[in-house]
Design a protein around this motif. Structure first.
Motif, PDB file in Angstrom:
ATOM      1  N   LEU A 130       0.760  -1.241   0.057  1.00  8.32           N
ATOM      2  CA  LEU A 130       0.029  -0.042   0.012  1.00  8.32           C
ATOM      3  C   LEU A 130       0.918   1.046  -0.064  1.00  8.32           C
ATOM      4  O   LEU A 130       1.864   1.259   0.872  1.00  8.32           O
ATOM      5  CB  LEU A 130      -0.916  -0.194   1.278  1.00  8.32           C
ATOM      6  N   ALA A 131       0.406   2.201  -0.694  1.00  7.04           N
ATOM      7  CA  ALA A 131       1.214   3.426  -0.786  1.00  7.04           C
ATOM      8  C   ALA A 131       0.743   4.189  -0.044  1.00  7.04           C
ATOM      9  O   ALA A 131      -0.193   4.505   0.412  1.00  7.04           O
ATOM     10  CB  ALA A 131       1.200   4.193  -2.503  1.00  7.04           C
ATOM     11  N   ASP A 132       1.853   4.766   0.918  1.00  3.80           N
ATOM     12  CA  ASP A 132       1.399   5.781   2.108  1.00  3.80           C
ATOM     13  C   ASP A 132       1.365   7.259   1.553  1.00  3.80           C
ATOM     14  O   ASP A 132       2.513   7.903   1.245  1.00  3.80           O
ATOM     15  CB  ASP A 132       2.381   5.669   3.189  1.00  3.80           C
ATOM     16  N   LEU A 133       0.299   7.722   1.138  1.00  4.69           N
ATOM     17  CA  LEU A 133       0.426   9.068   0.325  1.00  4.69           C
ATOM     18  C   LEU A 133      -0.024   9.960   1.746  1.00  4.69           C
ATOM     19  O   LEU A 133      -0.691  11.163   1.426  1.00  4.69           O
ATOM     20  CB  LEU A 133      -0.781   9.252  -0.648  1.00  4.69           C
ATOM     21  N   HIS A 180       7.041  -5.260   7.108  1.00  6.30           N
ATOM     22  CA  HIS A 180       5.847  -6.064   6.615  1.00  6.30           C
ATOM     23  C   HIS A 180       4.670  -5.320   6.707  1.00  6.30           C
ATOM     24  O   HIS A 180       4.498  -4.226   7.690  1.00  6.30           O
ATOM     25  CB  HIS A 180       5.770  -7.272   7.754  1.00  6.30           C
ATOM     26  N   ASP A 181       3.885  -5.553   5.874  1.00  4.15           N
ATOM     27  CA  ASP A 181       2.388  -5.069   5.771  1.00  4.15           C
ATOM     28  C   ASP A 181       1.538  -6.194   6.202  1.00  4.15           C
ATOM     29  O   ASP A 181       1.387  -7.220   5.573  1.00  4.15           O
ATOM     30  CB  ASP A 181       1.951  -4.386   4.473  1.00  4.15           C
ATOM     31  N   VAL A 182       0.859  -5.955   7.316  1.00  2.58           N
ATOM     32  CA  VAL A 182      -0.529  -6.730   7.816  1.00  2.58           C
ATOM     33  C   VAL A 182      -1.730  -6.261   7.730  1.00  2.58           C
ATOM     34  O   VAL A 182      -2.030  -5.285   8.168  1.00  2.58           O
ATOM     35  CB  VAL A 182      -0.115  -7.497   8.986  1.00  2.58           C
ATOM     36  N   SER A 206      -8.442   4.082   1.632  1.00  2.80           N
ATOM     37  CA  SER A 206      -9.663   4.686   1.142  1.00  2.80           C
ATOM     38  C   SER A 206      -9.581   4.927  -0.148  1.00  2.80           C
ATOM     39  O   SER A 206      -8.448   5.122  -0.793  1.00  2.80           O
ATOM     40  CB  SER A 206      -9.753   6.119   1.989  1.00  2.80           C
ATOM     41  N   ALA A 207     -10.821   4.794  -1.125  1.00  4.97           N
ATOM     42  CA  ALA A 207     -10.755   4.976  -2.446  1.00  4.97           C
ATOM     43  C   ALA A 207     -10.145   6.106  -2.912  1.00  4.97           C
ATOM     44  O   ALA A 207     -10.718   7.333  -2.160  1.00  4.97           O
ATOM     45  CB  ALA A 207     -12.436   4.564  -2.850  1.00  4.97           C
ATOM     46  N   PRO A 208      -9.302   6.241  -4.080  1.00  4.23           N
ATOM     47  CA  PRO A 208      -8.924   5.032  -4.729  1.00  4.23           C
ATOM     48  C   PRO A 208      -7.472   4.638  -3.911  1.00  4.23           C
ATOM     49  O   PRO A 208      -6.860   5.539  -3.293  1.00  4.23           O
ATOM     50  CB  PRO A 208      -8.420   5.393  -5.989  1.00  4.23           C
ATOM     51  N   VAL A 209      -7.398   3.356  -3.767  1.00  2.26           N
ATOM     52  CA  VAL A 209      -6.107   2.674  -3.264  1.00  2.26           C
ATOM     53  C   VAL A 209      -5.095   2.672  -4.209  1.00  2.26           C
ATOM     54  O   VAL A 209      -5.265   2.130  -5.158  1.00  2.26           O
ATOM     55  CB  VAL A 209      -6.467   1.161  -2.430  1.00  2.26           C
ATOM     56  N   ILE A 210      -4.010   3.042  -3.752  1.00  2.00           N
ATOM     57  CA  ILE A 210      -2.727   2.920  -4.701  1.00  2.00           C
ATOM     58  C   ILE A 210      -1.795   2.127  -3.858  1.00  2.00           C
ATOM     59  O   ILE A 210      -1.446   2.150  -3.054  1.00  2.00           O
ATOM     60  CB  ILE A 210      -1.929   4.503  -4.807  1.00  2.00           C
ATOM     61  N   LEU A 245       2.312   2.018 -11.053  1.00  2.00           N
ATOM     62  CA  LEU A 245       1.541   1.749  -9.743  1.00  2.00           C
ATOM     63  C   LEU A 245       0.251   0.781 -10.139  1.00  2.00           C
ATOM     64  O   LEU A 245      -0.024   0.323 -11.486  1.00  2.00           O
ATOM     65  CB  LEU A 245       1.077   3.088  -9.266  1.00  2.00           C
ATOM     66  N   ALA A 246      -0.529   0.467  -9.062  1.00  2.00           N
ATOM     67  CA  ALA A 246      -1.655  -0.310  -8.973  1.00  2.00           C
ATOM     68  C   ALA A 246      -2.677   0.474  -8.423  1.00  2.00           C
ATOM     69  O   ALA A 246      -2.407   1.080  -7.578  1.00  2.00           O
ATOM     70  CB  ALA A 246      -1.572  -1.812  -8.579  1.00  2.00           C
ATOM     71  N   ALA A 247      -4.010   0.388  -8.944  1.00  2.00           N
ATOM     72  CA  ALA A 247      -4.943   1.170  -8.316  1.00  2.00           C
ATOM     73  C   ALA A 247      -6.332   0.433  -8.218  1.00  2.00           C
ATOM     74  O   ALA A 247      -6.469  -0.586  -9.048  1.00  2.00           O
ATOM     75  CB  ALA A 247      -5.263   2.669  -9.204  1.00  2.00           C
ATOM     76  N   GLU A 248      -6.802   0.695  -7.050  1.00  2.00           N
ATOM     77  CA  GLU A 248      -8.484   0.202  -6.874  1.00  2.00           C
ATOM     78  C   GLU A 248      -9.210   1.186  -6.628  1.00  2.00           C
ATOM     79  O   GLU A 248      -9.064   1.961  -6.080  1.00  2.00           O
ATOM     80  CB  GLU A 248      -8.237  -0.765  -5.672  1.00  2.00           C
TER      81      GLU A 248
END
Length: 822
Positions: free
Chosen positions: A5-8, A116-118, A191-195, A216-219
């Motif tokens: 997950l990108a921390d923006l 780690h991301d959990v 939160s949408a959108p998720v990068i 990047l990937a986006a949801e």
């Protein structure tokens, strides 16, 4: 969709409310097993067990106790977090760690170097617990048979565990073990959108075009996605389900240079998602390569098409107890490195990875980073799939989080792996390690193709440590106590380590932080580094050169004149450094760079660091600052060929300069002298024989010995032809330094101009190793030679000193008992 997950900017640091308790190894399996009466203490996060214990008065870094034989529990109640889905980001856990949320184990981490991301579901009022299991049982486990066992690192079981070697090198550093959440812990709320999997990589083409590659990937629904760098924008293109890429191009971009050779230009990078800007930091554009020469034996770093002479130091850590990773922790160290004229910092394989803040500061300061991966000396396992998976994870994560940093200049598989095997007498086929030869290179090629890769340091010659080929660790001048002429004889190409000495700190540091009889106290000797098992230490090395350069017998001098002994000890390592780097930087030298071992000390005392542990530059730091000047003058003794003047211009522009050389009798009377104006082109060097300046023969080096010597010191001055401003000086002692001790009358006056203070000095005759000791200020130069005439020094107010405090203190010089009051 998976991925990091990108921390923006929406993450929340979990840095408050942590408590720590130590329990006997293996006695508590779950957080509920830890008795509430165990004696919890507050614990900083990020932080270490040693740091928490030190704050509680239960740990002494100078008399450290083992920390690998107990379990360490960190427990925190998340009282301010709301229920819902989140990502728990743990950026570094040292070293065997189990993570529990509300009593349930959610992660087992076995590497200090992995983040780690959990994905977690919070209930509100959750309890987060970390158990750092005792490493001692793991270290005693039997692993695959090693082909060699390094003596400098204990215990041998560390080769199977991904943790730092800091604290495990007796004689090298304090035995402080790294345990705890040494890097930040955060909660991220998607939160949408998720990068996810945001990747950025800059590049500089040969035609001067800068390129920034992004993916990047986006949801979630996105209408517009734009990459911005400086004033240039580029829309992303969509590729399949949720994948986006962009290539931003900037024609004739202002490139990034190491600060010794140009401007370290940085450009703001922004991600714009449906009109909302998210700052991603800064990046720079530069082009790197390694020139191996026509014979494949050379090693030179080429930046933006220019050959760079690399000079700098090996980084240890900002604090061995805290292992900190914030900008404020790094800033004073790295600023002093840049101020000294260093352009490379090496993070060695016996240390630990530093944070993006470290690289961002190096980006800003124009310091290139030579990054070893954390592999050193050991025969690492070949076919252990679990071990290999940890290696791939730590390498990928390091390269990903530093992809925007132009300062990352060299990636190296590890330190002294080849050398260790070779020195054990093993044939070449046994030197190689699959980790650095096979596993790491494809990861580097995939993630950082812009950064050259070196398989091991040292490597390249018939023996991996041969100084005349590839990368070496050169200690001919230094630990091996070879004469200064060995710096030329060894034909060093590139030294990733060199010139290790027990550098004596300034008197003010010793008085405040090590008030014991210097040299004679056992506490003093404990702080002097040594190679494990050696019959000598690095103070013996320094004493060797004290005798060689000054002619005094160190043992006798310590007894009969301890003050002179200490002052000569402070001066000598800077003198050795200046002479050695002059040899390596002169015109005709085959050396392309050398890094000093090390940048900083870990405890107050006569350690390897050129900056002491209180962040006060040692005398040698000033010697290096003079040796590293981008525009420089040198004097080189060529025996019966005479004395040569070398002038160097590493800047981007041609310079109009004046060079003058004077030979002085009794440190004051000019016996012969001469000079000339010259235009020195950018990135060039020039050599001039002194006889060309004098217009006639003169035995400048006292090589022919036709009668008694006529002078005791030669001074070369380099000034600006237009303004007369002093740029650099060099000194040569035909009869040795002790024959040029003079009882000089130095006059000093502190002068204020606006808000700045200066120190105006004048002397009637040559003064050697002038020491400026001001309580509230630090002079821009110290332990320097002062030629007859005048010199102005800028003064820098020490941290915490009010602006209305005037400079005051004393000035001394070696060779005189005079004390000058300021």
């Amino acid at each position: 969709m998976g991925g990091r997950l990108a921390d923006l900017g929406g993450g929340m640091r979990l840095s408050e409310g942590w408590n720590l308790v130590l329990t006997d190894a293996g006695t508590c399996i779950l957080p509920s097993d830890v008795p509430l009466t165990s004696g919890f203490i507050p614990a900083p996060v990020p932080g270490t067990v040693a740091e928490a214990l030190e704050k509680a008065g239960r740990f002494d870094r100078t008399r450290s106790q083992p920390l690998h034989d107990s379990d360490a529990w960190y427990i925190c109640r998340l009282v301010d977090t709301e229920a819902g889905e989140a990502v728990l980001r743990l950026e570094g856990l040292a070293t065997l760690c189990e993570v529990f949320l509300n009593g349930q184990q959610i992660l087992v981490s076995e590497s200090m170097f992995e983040a780690h991301d959990v994905d977690v579901t919070l209930l509100g009022g959750d309890e987060l617990a970390l158990c750092f299991r005792a490493l001692e049982p793991k270290l005693s486990e039997t692993g695959p048979r090693a082909r060699w066992r390094p003596q400098m690192i204990t215990p041998q079981g560390l080769r199977m565990v991904r943790t730092t070697l800091l604290g495990h090198m007796p004689g090298w550093c304090p035995e402080v073990h790294a345990v705890g959440p040494w890097r930040p812990i955060s909660l991220l709320r998607p939160s949408a959108p998720v990068i996810r999997d945001l990747s950025l990589r800059p590049d500089l083409l040969e035609n001067g075009e800068g390129r920034l590659y992004a993916s990047l990937a986006a949801e979630g629904g996105i209408n517009e996605l734009v990459l911005k760098c400086g004033e240039t924008e580029q829309a992303f293109e969509k590729h399949g389900a949720g994948r986006y890429t962009a290539i931003l191009k900037i024609p004739d971009v202002a490139p990034w240079w190491p600060h010794t050779h140009g401007t370290s230009q940085l450009h703001d990078v922004t991600l714009i998602v449906d009109g909302i800007e998210h700052a991603l930091g800064q990046t720079g554009f530069r082009r790197l390569s390694i020139d191996r020469g026509t014979d494949g034996q050379d090693f030179a770093l080429i930046v933006n098409g220019e050959r760079i002479f690399c000079r700098g130091a090996v980084w240890t850590t900002a604090d061995i107890v805290r292992l900190p990773g914030g900008r404020d922790d790094y800033q004073s160290w790295l600023r002093l490195a840049a101020e000294a004229g260093m352009n490379v910092i090496r993070i060695g394989g016996t240390m630990a990875y530093e944070t993006p803040d470290f690289f961002r500061l190096c980006d800003e300061l124009g310091l290139m980073v030579w990054q070893d991966f954390m592999f050193a000396n050991f025969d690492y396992p070949k076919n252990d799939k679990v071990f290999t998976a940890h290696v791939e994870a730590e390498i990928s994560q390091l390269l990903s989080r530093t992809r925007m940093s132009p300062s990352l200049a060299v990636l190296c598989g590890g330190s002294e792996i080849h050398q260790q095997a070779a020195m054990m007498g093993l044939p070449e086929q046994f030197w190689k390690s699959p980790i650095v030869e096979e596993i790491i290179p494809p990861l580097v090629q995939s993630l950082r193709p812009d950064v050259p890769y070196v398989v091991n340091s040292p490597s390249g010659g018939p023996m991996p440590f041969s100084p005349n080929a590839g990368v070496t660790h050169y200690y001919g001048v230094g630990a091996y106590m070879r004469p200064l002429a060995d710096a030329r004889r060894a034909d060093v190409r590139f030294a990733a380590e060199s010139l290790a000495f027990a550098h004596v700190p300034q008197a003010r540091t010793l008085g405040q932080h090590l008030p014991v009889p210097a040299v004679h106290s056992p506490l003093w000797k404990e702080r002097v580094p040594r190679d494990r098992g050696a019959s000598w230490d690095f103070e013996d090395v320094r004493d060797h050169y004290l005798q060689e350069l000054y002619g005094f017998e160190p043992n006798r001098l310590r007894r009969e004149d301890p003050d002179l002994y200490l002052n000569l000890s402070r001066a000598v390592t800077g003198e050795v450094a200046e002479e050695t780097y002059a040899e390596w930087r002169r015109q005709g030298s085959g050396c392309n760079g050398a890094l000093v071992w090390t940048l900083q000390d870990l405890l107050p005392g006569a350690g390897w660091g050129v900056i002491d542990s209180t962040r006060e530059p040692k005398p040698v730091w000033y010697g290096l600052r003079r040796a590293f000047r981008p525009v420089q003058v040198l004097l080189m003794d060529e025996g019966t060929n005479g004395l040569d003047v070398h002038v160097i211009n590493e800047s981007e522009a041609a310079l109009e300069l004046t060079v003058e050389v004077s030979c002085l009798r009794d440190g004051r009377q000019v016996v012969v002298g001469g000079g000339r104006d010259l235009v020195l082109e950018a990135r060039s060097k020039q050599k001039i024989a002194c006889t060309e300046l004098f217009g006639a023969f003169f035995d400048t080096t006292y090589a022919f010995r036709f009668g008694p010597p006529s002078h005791d010191v030669t001074v070369a001055r380099l000034t600006s032809s237009a303004t007369g401003a002093a740029i650099a000086q060099a000194f040569y002692f035909p009869l040795g330094r002790s024959k040029a001790f003079h009882d000089a009358e130095i006059a000093a006056l502190a002068v204020q101009e606006g808000e700045d203070w200066f120190l105006d000095l004048s002397t009637d005759r040559f003064a050697q190793s002038v020491q400026i000791d001001l309580e509230a200020y630090r002079a821009e130069d110290d332990w320097f030679h002062l030629a007859p005439g005048n010199r102005r020094l800028r003064l820098y107010r020490r941290e915490g000193v009010p602006a209305d405090v005037n400079p005051s203190g004393q000035i001394r010089s070696i060779g005189s008992r005079r004390i000058v009051e300021v």
